[in-house]
Structures are given as C-alpha cells and as structure tokens.
Write a protein that holds these residues in place. Structure first.
Motif, PDB file in Angstrom:
ATOM      1  N   GLY A  30      13.560 -24.371   0.560  1.00  0.00           N
ATOM      2  CA  GLY A  30      14.052 -25.520  -0.172  1.00  0.00           C
ATOM      3  C   GLY A  30      13.013 -26.610  -0.296  1.00  0.00           C
ATOM      4  O   GLY A  30      12.901 -27.281  -1.322  1.00  0.00           O
ATOM      5  N   ILE A  31      12.238 -26.795   0.776  1.00  0.00           N
ATOM      6  CA  ILE A  31      11.108 -27.725   0.777  1.00  0.00           C
ATOM      7  C   ILE A  31       9.865 -26.895   1.046  1.00  0.00           C
ATOM      8  O   ILE A  31       9.649 -26.434   2.172  1.00  0.00           O
ATOM      9  CB  ILE A  31      11.261 -28.823   1.845  1.00  0.00           C
ATOM     10  N   PRO A  32       9.036 -26.655   0.052  1.00  0.00           N
ATOM     11  CA  PRO A  32       7.890 -25.737   0.200  1.00  0.00           C
ATOM     12  C   PRO A  32       6.716 -26.357   0.956  1.00  0.00           C
ATOM     13  O   PRO A  32       5.709 -26.736   0.376  1.00  0.00           O
ATOM     14  CB  PRO A  32       7.525 -25.410  -1.243  1.00  0.00           C
ATOM     15  N   LEU A  33       6.864 -26.455   2.278  1.00  0.00           N
ATOM     16  CA  LEU A  33       5.790 -26.941   3.144  1.00  0.00           C
ATOM     17  C   LEU A  33       5.409 -25.836   4.124  1.00  0.00           C
ATOM     18  O   LEU A  33       6.284 -25.201   4.734  1.00  0.00           O
ATOM     19  CB  LEU A  33       6.235 -28.186   3.926  1.00  0.00           C
ATOM     20  N   ALA A  34       4.119 -25.626   4.308  1.00  0.00           N
ATOM     21  CA  ALA A  34       3.644 -24.638   5.288  1.00  0.00           C
ATOM     22  C   ALA A  34       3.948 -25.125   6.702  1.00  0.00           C
ATOM     23  O   ALA A  34       3.919 -26.329   6.985  1.00  0.00           O
ATOM     24  CB  ALA A  34       2.147 -24.403   5.115  1.00  0.00           C
ATOM     25  N   ILE A  35       4.251 -24.179   7.579  1.00  0.00           N
ATOM     26  CA  ILE A  35       4.533 -24.486   8.984  1.00  0.00           C
ATOM     27  C   ILE A  35       3.396 -23.933   9.832  1.00  0.00           C
ATOM     28  O   ILE A  35       3.015 -22.771   9.701  1.00  0.00           O
ATOM     29  CB  ILE A  35       5.879 -23.883   9.406  1.00  0.00           C
ATOM     30  N   ASP A  36       2.851 -24.770  10.695  1.00  0.00           N
ATOM     31  CA  ASP A  36       1.715 -24.355  11.524  1.00  0.00           C
ATOM     32  C   ASP A  36       2.101 -23.317  12.574  1.00  0.00           C
ATOM     33  O   ASP A  36       1.384 -22.337  12.784  1.00  0.00           O
ATOM     34  CB  ASP A  36       1.097 -25.572  12.217  1.00  0.00           C
ATOM     35  N   ARG A  37       3.234 -23.550  13.237  1.00  0.00           N
ATOM     36  CA  ARG A  37       3.671 -22.623  14.278  1.00  0.00           C
ATOM     37  C   ARG A  37       5.178 -22.495  14.241  1.00  0.00           C
ATOM     38  O   ARG A  37       5.894 -23.507  14.280  1.00  0.00           O
ATOM     39  CB  ARG A  37       3.247 -23.091  15.674  1.00  0.00           C
ATOM     40  N   VAL A  38       5.660 -21.281  14.215  1.00  0.00           N
ATOM     41  CA  VAL A  38       7.086 -21.016  14.299  1.00  0.00           C
ATOM     42  C   VAL A  38       7.257 -19.735  15.093  1.00  0.00           C
ATOM     43  O   VAL A  38       6.450 -18.809  14.987  1.00  0.00           O
ATOM     44  CB  VAL A  38       7.716 -20.904  12.892  1.00  0.00           C
ATOM     45  N   GLY A  39       8.283 -19.699  15.930  1.00  0.00           N
ATOM     46  CA  GLY A  39       8.469 -18.510  16.746  1.00  0.00           C
ATOM     47  C   GLY A  39       9.469 -18.723  17.855  1.00  0.00           C
ATOM     48  O   GLY A  39      10.474 -19.424  17.671  1.00  0.00           O
ATOM     49  N   VAL A  40       9.202 -18.132  19.029  1.00  0.00           N
ATOM     50  CA  VAL A  40      10.132 -18.166  20.153  1.00  0.00           C
ATOM     51  C   VAL A  40       9.430 -18.728  21.388  1.00  0.00           C
ATOM     52  O   VAL A  40       8.229 -18.542  21.581  1.00  0.00           O
ATOM     53  CB  VAL A  40      10.702 -16.764  20.451  1.00  0.00           C
ATOM     54  N   LYS A  41      10.209 -19.411  22.229  1.00  0.00           N
ATOM     55  CA  LYS A  41       9.693 -20.002  23.465  1.00  0.00           C
ATOM     56  C   LYS A  41      10.546 -19.565  24.645  1.00  0.00           C
ATOM     57  O   LYS A  41      11.713 -19.219  24.514  1.00  0.00           O
ATOM     58  CB  LYS A  41       9.714 -21.536  23.391  1.00  0.00           C
ATOM     59  N   ASP A  42       9.913 -19.624  25.809  1.00  0.00           N
ATOM     60  CA  ASP A  42      10.595 -19.453  27.091  1.00  0.00           C
ATOM     61  C   ASP A  42      11.241 -18.077  27.277  1.00  0.00           C
ATOM     62  O   ASP A  42      12.277 -17.954  27.925  1.00  0.00           O
ATOM     63  CB  ASP A  42      11.633 -20.550  27.307  1.00  0.00           C
ATOM     64  N   LEU A  43      10.629 -17.060  26.715  1.00  0.00           N
ATOM     65  CA  LEU A  43      11.018 -15.701  27.078  1.00  0.00           C
ATOM     66  C   LEU A  43      10.529 -15.419  28.499  1.00  0.00           C
ATOM     67  O   LEU A  43       9.510 -15.956  28.937  1.00  0.00           O
ATOM     68  CB  LEU A  43      10.392 -14.684  26.122  1.00  0.00           C
ATOM     69  N   ARG A  44      11.231 -14.590  29.233  1.00  0.00           N
ATOM     70  CA  ARG A  44      10.795 -14.168  30.562  1.00  0.00           C
ATOM     71  C   ARG A  44      10.347 -12.716  30.496  1.00  0.00           C
ATOM     72  O   ARG A  44      11.029 -11.877  29.893  1.00  0.00           O
ATOM     73  CB  ARG A  44      11.920 -14.330  31.578  1.00  0.00           C
ATOM     74  N   PHE A  45       9.195 -12.433  31.155  1.00  0.00           N
ATOM     75  CA  PHE A  45       8.668 -11.070  31.086  1.00  0.00           C
ATOM     76  C   PHE A  45       7.831 -10.791  32.334  1.00  0.00           C
ATOM     77  O   PHE A  45       7.038 -11.635  32.758  1.00  0.00           O
ATOM     78  CB  PHE A  45       7.804 -10.908  29.835  1.00  0.00           C
ATOM     79  N   PRO A  46       7.980  -9.610  32.959  1.00  0.00           N
ATOM     80  CA  PRO A  46       7.179  -9.261  34.142  1.00  0.00           C
ATOM     81  C   PRO A  46       5.735  -8.971  33.746  1.00  0.00           C
ATOM     82  O   PRO A  46       5.470  -8.378  32.697  1.00  0.00           O
ATOM     83  CB  PRO A  46       7.868  -8.009  34.689  1.00  0.00           C
ATOM     84  N   LEU A  47       4.814  -9.395  34.607  1.00  0.00           N
ATOM     85  CA  LEU A  47       3.388  -9.199  34.340  1.00  0.00           C
ATOM     86  C   LEU A  47       2.699  -8.570  35.537  1.00  0.00           C
ATOM     87  O   LEU A  47       3.101  -8.762  36.688  1.00  0.00           O
ATOM     88  CB  LEU A  47       2.698 -10.542  34.057  1.00  0.00           C
ATOM     89  N   LEU A  48       1.624  -7.863  35.231  1.00  0.00           N
ATOM     90  CA  LEU A  48       0.694  -7.375  36.247  1.00  0.00           C
ATOM     91  C   LEU A  48      -0.645  -8.050  35.953  1.00  0.00           C
ATOM     92  O   LEU A  48      -1.273  -7.773  34.929  1.00  0.00           O
ATOM     93  CB  LEU A  48       0.568  -5.857  36.187  1.00  0.00           C
ATOM     94  N   VAL A  49      -1.074  -8.966  36.837  1.00  0.00           N
ATOM     95  CA  VAL A  49      -2.297  -9.728  36.598  1.00  0.00           C
ATOM     96  C   VAL A  49      -3.367  -9.297  37.598  1.00  0.00           C
ATOM     97  O   VAL A  49      -3.075  -8.808  38.693  1.00  0.00           O
ATOM     98  CB  VAL A  49      -2.047 -11.249  36.699  1.00  0.00           C
TER      99      VAL A  49
END
Length: 264
Positions: free
Chosen positions: A10-29
């Motif tokens: 509706g308003i044609p403006l580019a977005i710098d960042r869009v997505g998801v936050k605060d997902l939890r995921f196991p890591l091996l570091v």
C-alpha cells in the motif's frame, strides 16, 4: 492459495530488515580447551524487502533454521545465511546467535572449581555478491575500585561491578576465550562465581591494589584489542554500575584493529 505477501504494498517503501526475533535453538560452539560445548541460543533472522512487496514469508525463516545442524562454525554460518537469502529471495540476509558461553574457573587461592558464564553474540550479514561480514561480541563482568575514592578516603573506597562489552570484526579463528581474557584483565579484578574466604581476601586486596576508573578499563581493553592480530575493527564499551551513585558511569572506544582492511 493467494500469495498475499507478494501483492503490491500500500505504501511502496523498501524495508531494511524484516524477519523473526527471539527464536530458541540448540548450538554446538567451539571450545578451545575441550573442543566444543553445548549451549542454547536466541536467534534473530532478517532480510531486506523491496518496496513493491507487501510482506515477507515469515515461516521460511523458521524452516531454514530447522534444517540447520546447530554446529556453529564459519562454513555452516555462511551457508545458513546464504540459504536465508535464497529462500526469501532477498539481496541481503542478517543472522544473529546470542548465547551463554561457559568457562571452567578456579578460585585464586583455594582453587575451588566452578563454571562462569559469559553472554556472547555472533552476527553476520551476507549480500547478493556473497560477501560476508561477521561480528563477534562478548560481555565480561568485572570489578572496579574508584581511584579517586581510594585517594581521598581515610578508610576504604567504593567498589562495584562493571560490564565490559567488546564487539569485533575479525579474520580467522577468533576465540571467545581471547576476548574474555582481555575483559577480565582490563579492570581492578575479574569476577568469580565461587569464592572461599581466603579467595575473597585475595580478590579484595588485588582490586584495591589496582584501582581503575571506567576510562582506565575501556583504554586497557582497547589497547589489547587494537594489537590483536586477528581484529580489523572493534568497539569496546564499559558500564560501571556505581555503588554510591544513582547512575552508571560509561565509556566507549571504537577504532580499527591491527588487521585494518582485512576481515571476513
């Protein structure tokens, strides 16, 4: 079914960042002493969005992450960013893993063993030329004794905890342990998770023998970061949670490192 996200905005403006936050995921570091360690990360995933699209496909971020092995190293990190960029049909992808990292620590006199945790973040940006920019951040709690208070008081001086936050761009394998060591030795004394009475005596006397302003701490850390052979840029911030003031003291240095012009 209609793909609403791909309909005109509706308003044609580019977005710098869009997505998801605060997902939890196991890591091996990677752990320099033990090879690796398991932890749990908070994950942020973003892409850019052109002006003509109404929205992005949020479920695709989660799908990409679910296919990730959880082994955090350079090839896997870059491949994950590449997959995000491709699946979301974006020009640029952003990814952050924030996680606690644990080090085994011995008390200075009794040698009592314990685990100390440090909050770490690995952030990456991948563009459509497949160029990756990586930043590693570590937060290290420390103790400071005020030099001014120590100089003017007949007895004692005020002391407090402070936080050294280092954010670095780097080339090669920059160990978390290196940054933690720099933070620990920038202040009056490092913070321990387990201390016996003889340890408390040692730590207190060491801290009072090495009083530091917040300005001293940030300069000490910056000096070590600037001379590190793998660091091309850094920002170090120190916040002192003052014990006799209703505010924090703060200092920051941002500068190029010894590997200026290098970096992944």
């Amino acid at each position: 079914m209609q793909d609403v996200q791909n309909t005109p905005a509706g308003i044609p403006l580019a977005i710098d960042r869009v997505g998801v936050k605060d997902l939890r995921f196991p890591l091996l570091v990677q752990d320099r002493e033990r090879g690796h360690q398991h932890t749990v990360s908070r994950v942020d995933m973003f892409v850019d969005l052109p002006a003509h699209f109404k929205g992005t496909h949020m479920s695709r971020f989660v799908e990409v992450l679910q296919d990730f092995s959880g082994i955090l190293d350079y090839p896997n990190f870059k491949n994950l960013l590449r997959e995000v960029r491709q699946r979301l049909q974006a020009h640029r992808a952003h990814l952050s893993f924030s996680f606690p990292y644990f080090l085994h620590q011995n008390a200075p006199v009794s040698a009592s063993a314990s685990l100390m945790d440090y909050q770490c973040t690995l952030h990456g940006e991948l563009d459509d030329a497949d160029q990756l920019r990586m930043f590693l951040q570590v937060q290290v709690p420390v103790m400071t004794v005020c030099p001014c208070s120590l100089a003017i008081a007949d007895e004692g001086a005020h002391s407090q905890r402070a936080m050294v936050t280092m954010n670095c761009r780097f080339a090669g394998m920059l160990w978390l342990e290196d940054l933690i060591h720099i933070g620990q030795h920038a202040a009056s004394c490092q913070v321990h998770s387990l201390l016996k009475r003889e340890d408390e005596k040692f730590v207190t006397e060491k801290a009072f023998a090495t009083p530091t302003f917040v300005e001293d701490v940030v300069r000490n850390a910056a000096h070590q970061l600037q001379s590190h052979e793998l660091i091309s840029w850094f920002r170090v911030e120190v916040e002192s949670f003052e014990s006799i003031h209703n505010h924090s003291a703060y200092a920051c240095i941002e500068a190029p490192g010894s590997q200026t012009g290098a970096g992944q």
